[in-house]
Design an enzyme around this catalytic site. Structure first.
Site, short mmCIF file in Angstrom:
data_model
loop_
_atom_site.label_atom_id
_atom_site.label_comp_id
_atom_site.label_asym_id
_atom_site.label_seq_id
_atom_site.Cartn_x
_atom_site.Cartn_y
_atom_site.Cartn_z
N HIS A 1 -3.38 -5.74 1.07
CA HIS A 1 -2.68 -5.97 2.34
C HIS A 1 -2.61 -7.46 2.67
CE1 HIS A 1 -2.41 -1.81 4.06
NE2 HIS A 1 -3.37 -1.58 3.18
N GLU B 1 -0.88 -8.85 4.99
CA GLU B 1 -0.81 -9.06 6.43
C GLU B 1 -2.18 -9.11 7.08
OE1 GLU B 1 -1.05 -4.57 6.17
OE2 GLU B 1 -0.35 -6.25 4.94
N CYS C 1 0.84 -1.20 0.00
CA CYS C 1 0.00 0.00 0.00
C CYS C 1 0.88 1.26 0.00
CB CYS C 1 -0.97 -0.05 1.18
SG CYS C 1 -2.38 1.08 1.03
#
Length: 221
Positions: free
Chosen positions: A197, A199, A89
């Protein structure tokens, strides 16, 4: 993976650094170390993550100020050595602003902040970033951005296609990105920038584990 350390860069305004650390240490047993942006010593880390957030408040442009930090300057030699760098990002925005990846990230076509889970196609596994995934395989990852529209000119797009540098494409384009691009690599294959994302998709209890394919790739030699 106690002998392998992933450095996570922290800028003023970063807010996904601890999420990345939790995903790597908690889900993959990979040791992490936070790196303040003013540091220039990268000798004790094996890979680096530039996490999401709003570095320096995203003033001027996303990533425009972060690219002048001492740590980003040290990335030149780090990348030349073949070690891996993942920009997520805001990290992707910093990589393009710094010239490590081509193109730019601009305001979403609808001018709104978008927060959603999106379907993606793996276009290339160059550099081993999507281990055990086939090309054109579908994965689902979250996005959360206001300036995630990938833009490049036609010459750059041709170079991305000809050199197999497009890593991910949106199945349904949420932000107006050129050619539905969600992530790209450098020509050497050791730098990956993506807007989704990973994660945030590393545990079934929070919606899925497709992000593990990318995060696990940080320890590929």
């Amino acid at each position: 993976m106690a002998s392998f350390t992933v450095g996570i860069v922290v800028f003023p305004g970063s807010n996904c650094d601890r999420d990345v650390s939790w995903a790597l240490e908690g889900c993959l047993d990979i040791k992490t170390k936070f790196l303040w942006h003013e540091s220039s010593d990268l000798n004790d880390v094996d890979s680096i993550v530039l996490p999401g957030g709003f570095s320096y408040g995203d003033y001027l442009r996303c990533g425009a100020i972060a690219r002048f930090s001492p740590l980003i300057n040290s990335l030149h030699d780090f990348i030349k050595s073949g070690r891996r760098v993942l920009g997520i990002c805001n990290g992707f925005q910093i990589l393009t602003e710094s010239g490590f990846l081509p193109g730019a990230l601009v305001a979403n076509k609808n001018l709104n902040f978008i927060c959603d889970d999106v379907d993606l196609n793996v276009i290339t596994s160059k550099g081993g970033w999507f281990q055990k995934l086939n090309e054109n395989q579908n994965i689902k990852l979250p996005i959360a951005h206001g300036e995630g529209c990938y833009h490049c000119d036609q010459d750059t797009l041709k170079r991305l296609v000809d050199n197999d540098l497009i890593a991910l494409k949106y199945k349904t384009n949420p932000n107006g990105s050129t050619s539905d691009i969600a992530g790209i690599t450098n020509e050497k294959g050791n730098v990956l920038g993506l807007m989704p994302h990973p994660e945030r998709a590393c545990d079934e209890s929070i919606g899925g584990i497709d992000g593990l394919y990318t995060l696990r790739s940080l320890i590929t030699q």
